[in-house]
Design an enzyme around this catalytic site. Sequence first.
Site, PDB file in Angstrom:
ATOM      1  CG  ASN A 148      -2.104  -0.925   1.069  1.00 44.89           C
ATOM      2  OD1 ASN A 148      -2.473  -1.093   0.079  1.00 44.89           O
ATOM      3  ND2 ASN A 148      -2.544  -1.526   2.179  1.00 44.89           N
ATOM      4  CB  CYS A 169      -6.128  -5.409  -1.633  1.00 44.19           C
ATOM      5  SG  CYS A 169      -6.873  -4.763  -0.177  1.00 44.19           S
ATOM      6  CG  HIS A 170      -6.433  -9.303   2.523  1.00 44.34           C
ATOM      7  ND1 HIS A 170      -5.096  -9.342   2.688  1.00 44.34           N
ATOM      8  CD2 HIS A 170      -6.809  -8.495   3.324  1.00 44.34           C
ATOM      9  CE1 HIS A 170      -4.739  -8.775   3.652  1.00 44.34           C
ATOM     10  NE2 HIS A 170      -5.821  -8.002   4.188  1.00 44.34           N
ATOM     11  CG  HIS A 199      -8.263  -0.141   0.804  1.00 44.45           C
ATOM     12  ND1 HIS A 199      -7.275   0.687   1.560  1.00 44.45           N
ATOM     13  CD2 HIS A 199      -7.796  -1.236   0.743  1.00 44.45           C
ATOM     14  CE1 HIS A 199      -6.197  -0.474   1.903  1.00 44.45           C
ATOM     15  NE2 HIS A 199      -6.753  -1.460   1.308  1.00 44.45           N
TER      16      HIS A 199
END
Length: 442
Positions: A148, A169-170, A199
């Site tokens: 990130n 990204c999880h 996000h």
Amino acid sequence: MSKITFLGAGSTVFAKNVLGDCMLVPALEGFEFALFDIDEQRLRDSERMLINLKESLNKKIEIKAYLNRKEALRDAKYVINAIQVGGYKPSTVIDFEIPKKYGLRQTIADTIGIGGIFRNLRTIPVMIEFAHDMDEVCPDALFLNYTNPMAVLTGVMNRFTSINTVGLCHSVQVCTKNLFKALGMDPEGVQEKIAGINHMAWLLEVKRNGEDLYPEIKRRARELQKTKHKDMVRFELMDKFGYYVTESSEHNAEYHPYFIKSRYPELIEKYNIPLDEYLRRCEKQIKDWETMREDLVNNKSLVHVRSKEYGSRIIEAMETNIPFKFGGNVLNTGRLISNLPEKACVEVPCIADRSGIIPTYVGDLPEQLAALNRTNINTQLLTIEAAVTRKKEYIYQAALLDPHTASELSIDNIISMCDDLIEAHGDWLPQFTSHDSIVVKL
């Protein structure tokens, strides 16, 4: 021998997750797992841990730690990136403490916001160095970025280097499952569609057997909002904008101008917002590491269960040509999301197979969701301009357009805060005094 290189391998727990996953893929037997980190002690810890895991699982792979980054990358087929430039101290602490002096509070500070801007500025030059090395010694490798701020760093790699990059990204794969768990609903057989930016991607569709489950989700969410819980920001956003967002409430509290406000301190209590959360997490991880270290690093009987991370499954799909669908971060080339900018990095459904990473077309997001995404994209794109031109005015403009920062501080205070952050970072940041562009094209 084919090779997977892990940059930032001193992240021992994450290295276990991703490379441990790779050990469980039969198609990767005979691969070298190359490890690199600037912290030699942590590098050796990860090397020892992975050798123990390899022997415990009886796998025919080679684990090798490198002190020379270029040699670690040489002839790699896949490169996994999980670095943190500047670490917890001094850089992350600086990202929180200086803004706090101006009355600007944060929760995680790793995506946008003032913390995200400065994390980008110190990380982008390192990513460009990686790209130069890869162009020389492994130009055809796939770069799997876990670092990130995801959108900016993946966008830089795809716009300004020749390195084929996908951001992972999880938050996507756990979004619906965690939502249903919180609401007491069964996720079995659910069909979902998720797209947006990292996000801040959106659960656009959630169905079972053709039935739209959103009415029931929203009904249960409204009931849950009557009591304090950990996801109040996301449920509020869903109530007002119509859709659930992928990343956590502590993250989204600082992506919007509505939740962390010095003039309305009662909102922190109302929405159960954990200010300075990332600082506490870092301190806990540092405290817990020595306890964990013996069990993880020196455990001859170490075992591993495949994690939810996408990395090993993407590599497996490319090695076996058995397609794998995942949520990936890619450049919005050809307007995959048609009402977001083409220069933006978007998070969309992608397919991996032997031909590579193939992103899917999404079309328009609901306009209110695209509008929320664009508020964050504005800051992302200007942060990139600052990094590639070294012009301080772009740092100021990125901060001035950040939704949370702009809602709290005056223009003069934002500029002064940026100057203080630049000075405090010192050698961790480029000197933003020259108007000469850095060379980033490969």
